[in-house]
Design an enzyme around this catalytic site. Sequence first.
Site, PDB file in Angstrom:
ATOM      1  N   HIS A  49       0.811  -1.211   0.000  1.00  0.00           N
ATOM      2  CA  HIS A  49       0.000   0.000   0.000  1.00  0.00           C
ATOM      3  C   HIS A  49       0.849   1.267   0.000  1.00  0.00           C
ATOM      4  O   HIS A  49       1.891   1.343   0.647  1.00  0.00           O
ATOM      5  CB  HIS A  49      -0.934   0.000   1.208  1.00  0.00           C
ATOM      6  CG  HIS A  49      -0.208  -0.041   2.526  1.00  0.00           C
ATOM      7  ND1 HIS A  49       0.184   1.072   3.206  1.00  0.00           N
ATOM      8  CD2 HIS A  49       0.202  -1.099   3.281  1.00  0.00           C
ATOM      9  CE1 HIS A  49       0.800   0.733   4.316  1.00  0.00           C
ATOM     10  NE2 HIS A  49       0.824  -0.593   4.388  1.00  0.00           N
ATOM     11  N   ASP A  50       0.395   2.255  -0.767  1.00  0.00           N
ATOM     12  CA  ASP A  50       0.960   3.614  -0.774  1.00  0.00           C
ATOM     13  C   ASP A  50       2.372   3.693  -1.341  1.00  0.00           C
ATOM     14  O   ASP A  50       3.055   4.704  -1.145  1.00  0.00           O
ATOM     15  CB  ASP A  50       0.920   4.228   0.635  1.00  0.00           C
ATOM     16  CG  ASP A  50      -0.477   4.230   1.225  1.00  0.00           C
ATOM     17  OD1 ASP A  50      -1.354   4.883   0.635  1.00  0.00           O
ATOM     18  OD2 ASP A  50      -0.694   3.558   2.252  1.00  0.00           O
ATOM     19  N   GLY A  61       5.152  -1.045   2.722  1.00  0.00           N
ATOM     20  CA  GLY A  61       4.274   0.097   2.517  1.00  0.00           C
ATOM     21  C   GLY A  61       5.021   1.421   2.461  1.00  0.00           C
ATOM     22  O   GLY A  61       6.032   1.604   3.138  1.00  0.00           O
TER      23      GLY A  61
END
Length: 274
Positions: free
Chosen positions: A122-123, A140
């Site tokens: 994520h991200d 992440g």
Amino acid sequence: MEACVHPSSVVESGARLGRDVVVGPFCVVGAQTELGEGVELASHAIVTGATRIGPGTRIFSFACVGSSAQDLKAVGEAGSLSIGSDCIIREGVTVNVGTPGGGSETRIGNRCALLAYSHVAHDCRLGDGVVLSNNVLLGGHAEIGDHVMIGGASAVHQHARIGAHAFVAAMSGVEGDVAPFMLAAGNRAHLFGLNLVGLQRRGFSPERISRLKAAYRLLFGRRETGEAASLAERIETLADLHEGNEDIGLLVDFLRPASNRPLCAPRAGAIASR
């Protein structure tokens, strides 16, 4: 030609498919997904979530693209994923959407190659021309610059940054930031100098490479007895010596800001404090 969808696949209502999209057998395309012109999904690929795939990208069997973040703090929170044009996403790759804590978006640039069983958490932010070899794991919020290559079975710590044109050797554990143009390797990873092979392949002239070698020596070379210049002072010296040079500017811009991670440096204190 309109999109060609195999009858065994599920394309949920609301999904947007561009011209010449090919969806192979037993695929799933989510309701919020957008597939650009000429995107190809091999059998058993899954594209879900608020995911936008750029034109010409190919996604191979058993890849799962756009699934929710594997972040226990973000359970049930929906972010988005953007993947650029002409990317290759091989078998078993997983790419997660963003979370509110990281800007709500995972982003992958153009002409990237994510080889089998690599993972983008994520991200993460990936620039153009990035190559993740087999089984590479990005934690992440990792930031990967343009034309970075990461060797197989390497892992990059969450929030770590790897600058443009850097190379990370296979089976490395990257805890800290890797500056642009550098070669890093090991567990835990440290610098071995410039990514000379990669720079030469991309057409860097001998003059450009010579200037980057001098920059490396200034930043990371052995200090003479009595010298106590901090890294911050060396960065500013480098900026003054090569003011207006694009390559040095890229290096300085990477090193100047505060970071969540320490800086990857040559061995003898493999990770240097800022």
